[in-house]
Write an enzyme that holds these catalytic residues in place. Structure first.
Site, PDB file in Angstrom:
ATOM      1  N   LYS A   1       1.005  -1.332   0.030  1.00  0.00           N
ATOM      2  CA  LYS A   1      -0.116  -0.256  -0.022  1.00  0.00           C
ATOM      3  C   LYS A   1       1.252   1.361  -0.083  1.00  0.00           C
ATOM      4  O   LYS A   1       2.252   1.488  -0.261  1.00  0.00           O
ATOM      5  CB  LYS A   1      -0.630   0.229   1.323  1.00  0.00           C
ATOM      6  CG  LYS A   1      -1.784  -1.161   1.214  1.00  0.00           C
ATOM      7  CD  LYS A   1      -2.686  -1.343   0.056  1.00  0.00           C
ATOM      8  CE  LYS A   1      -3.887  -1.880   0.036  1.00  0.00           C
ATOM      9  NZ  LYS A   1      -3.562  -3.427  -0.840  1.00  0.00           N
TER      10      LYS A   1
HETATM   11  C1  LIG Z   1      -9.329  -2.581  -1.649  1.00  0.00           C
HETATM   12  C2  LIG Z   1      -9.496  -2.980  -0.635  1.00  0.00           C
HETATM   13  N1  LIG Z   1     -10.351  -3.329   0.213  1.00  0.00           N
HETATM   14  C3  LIG Z   1      -9.744  -4.478   1.635  1.00  0.00           C
HETATM   15  C4  LIG Z   1      -8.078  -4.192   1.518  1.00  0.00           C
HETATM   16  C5  LIG Z   1      -8.010  -5.546   2.895  1.00  0.00           C
HETATM   17  O1  LIG Z   1      -6.641  -4.878   3.397  1.00  0.00           O
HETATM   18  P1  LIG Z   1      -5.408  -5.956   4.007  1.00  0.00           P
HETATM   19  O2  LIG Z   1      -5.081  -6.545   2.852  1.00  0.00           O
HETATM   20  O3  LIG Z   1      -4.754  -4.819   5.557  1.00  0.00           O
HETATM   21  O4  LIG Z   1      -6.908  -6.677   5.345  1.00  0.00           O
HETATM   22  C6  LIG Z   1      -7.106  -4.546   0.571  1.00  0.00           C
HETATM   23  C7  LIG Z   1      -5.867  -4.492   0.422  1.00  0.00           C
HETATM   24  O5  LIG Z   1      -5.062  -5.599   0.484  1.00  0.00           O
HETATM   25  C8  LIG Z   1      -8.192  -4.065  -0.522  1.00  0.00           C
HETATM   26  O6  LIG Z   1      -6.915  -3.844  -1.243  1.00  0.00           O
END
Ligand SMILES: Cc1ncc(COP(=O)(O)O)c(C=O)c1O
Length: 387
Positions: free
Chosen positions: A192
């Protein structure tokens, strides 16, 4: 003949320096590793950055979305409008509460964000909320989303996994992504714009929602270990069936440093994006979504659309041969087999624009430390493919 090693160009890369190492080492030396003062400082800095009243650091972006869904009161039988062109975590967070996602189409090849008109067409008497995803960091039409939410009394959850630092130019002036709806959710996963390895943040301006998020993040308990350690409190009550979604101090320390570099990273991403758009403009085999959109993105990824879906596999293979990593954002959520599990009675899954566009999408490398040679290598590989 001496072989020269092909340089690998990753899809995404993170910049970690001595500052991050020192911040994490200082936490280790302090002897307090679980959620405490560093996490508080990280939350404070994030609140100031967004200009919002409440921020809660959590274990990951999915936990942030789950807490948001719980906090707005989603439950069995409820429906939530959600784009299908997203990471599966957006839909999963809705499902965790017993509610069901109702998938919404996108605007078109020029704008991969959710269509407010399609969302309006899919509102039923069970619709309780809309989850918007600022795809690639490009803000959704939040004026339209807010009008829809006001009309049907829907809560707005913003999935800002791609959008830390993105600014939406609303009819009321500029607003930071995450502060426009009822709850904003961020991910600090390793690919990210800012990272803590795993991590996330939930933000809200609403005191009531904030209190629910605070309690649900830590087992439904009324006080934290840190409060008791500081002698602020000796016992606790449990007032809800909560979760352990806390962040730890090492990651909070990392997050503080990463947040300091976010704007600089986002502006380098912007420069590279503008350069990509200029360098690909004359190729008719390639379309660039968001190219003519408004400013304010956090430029998380660089998506392109190929002319035909059949070109995608050979295109990705041709770039891979030159050491260039590409990806797909995203296989639409409604096309996964497990989708049948949560719509057993059937659902009209036709999302014609999402389906037409998603199969043509390829994501090119984009990261703040991408250098000119790497950039030119990507452009040369694309030009050779398109010849
Ligand atoms: C659009 C979106 N929503 C939610 C997430 C979930 O985040 P995490 O991987 O930190 O749980 C991600 C990332 O992986 C994402 O790209």
């Amino acid at each position: 003949m001496k072989l020269t090693k092909v340089e690998k160009i990753p899809l995404a890369d993170i910049k970690l320096g001595e500052e991050e190492v020192a911040a994490v080492a200082a936490v280790l030396r302090s002897g307090w590793l679980s959620m405490g003062p560093k996490t508080g400082e990280f939350e404070q800095r994030f609140k100031e950055f967004l200009g919002i009243k409440h921020a809660f650091a959590v274990a990951n972006g999915t936990a942030a979305l789950h807490l948001a869904c719980e906090a707005v009161g989603l439950k069995e039988g409820d429906e939530v409008l959600c784009p299908a062109l997203t990471f599966v975590a957006s839909a999963n967070a809705i499902l965790y509460t017993g509610a069901r996602p109702v998938f919404i189409d996108i605007n078109g090849p020029h704008d991969l964000n959710l269509s407010v008109a399609d969302a309006a067409a899919k509102v039923t008497e069970r619709t309780r909320a809309i989850m918007v995803v600022h795809y690639g960091g490009y803000p959704c039409n939040m004026d339209g989303v807010r009008a829809l939410a006001a009309k049907y009394d829907l809560k707005i959850i913003e999935d800002c996994a791609h959008a830390p630092g993105a600014v939406y130019h609303s009819q009321d002036g500029p607003q930071m992504a995450g502060t426009i709806g009822d709850v904003g959710c961020f991910s600090f996963f390793a690919n990210k714009n800012m990272t803590t390895g795993e991590g996330g943040m939930v933000v809200t301006k609403d005191d009531l929602l904030a209190e629910r998020i605070r309690i649900m993040r830590s087992h439904g308990m009324t006080t934290l270990t840190w409060d008791r350690h500081k002698g602020h409190s000796f016992s606790y009550d449990v007032v809800a069936r909560g979760y352990n979604y806390r962040l730890d101090e090492m990651r909070a320390a990392l997050g503080i440093v990463q947040l300091n570099h976010l704007e600089e990273g986002n502006s380098r991403r912007r420069e590279l994006t503008l350069k990509y758009w200029a360098s690909l403009a004359d190729l008719d085999q390639i379309q660039a979504p968001f190219h003519h959109g408004p400013e304010g993105s956090s430029y998380h990824i660089f998506p392109i659309l190929l002319k035909d879906r059949e070109l995608r596999a050979p295109f990705m293979a041709a770039l891979a041969q030159r050491g260039i990593q590409t990806s797909i954002h995203y296989p639409p959520v409604h096309t996964f087999s497990y989708n049948q599990l949560f719509w057993p009675r059937g659902f009209d899954y036709q999302l014609p624009i999402t389906e037409a566009v998603a199969h043509r999408e390829v994501t090119l490398p984009l990261f703040p430390t991408m250098n000119l040679t790497q950039f030119q290598t990507v452009i040369a590989a694309i030009r050779d493919f398109c010849r």
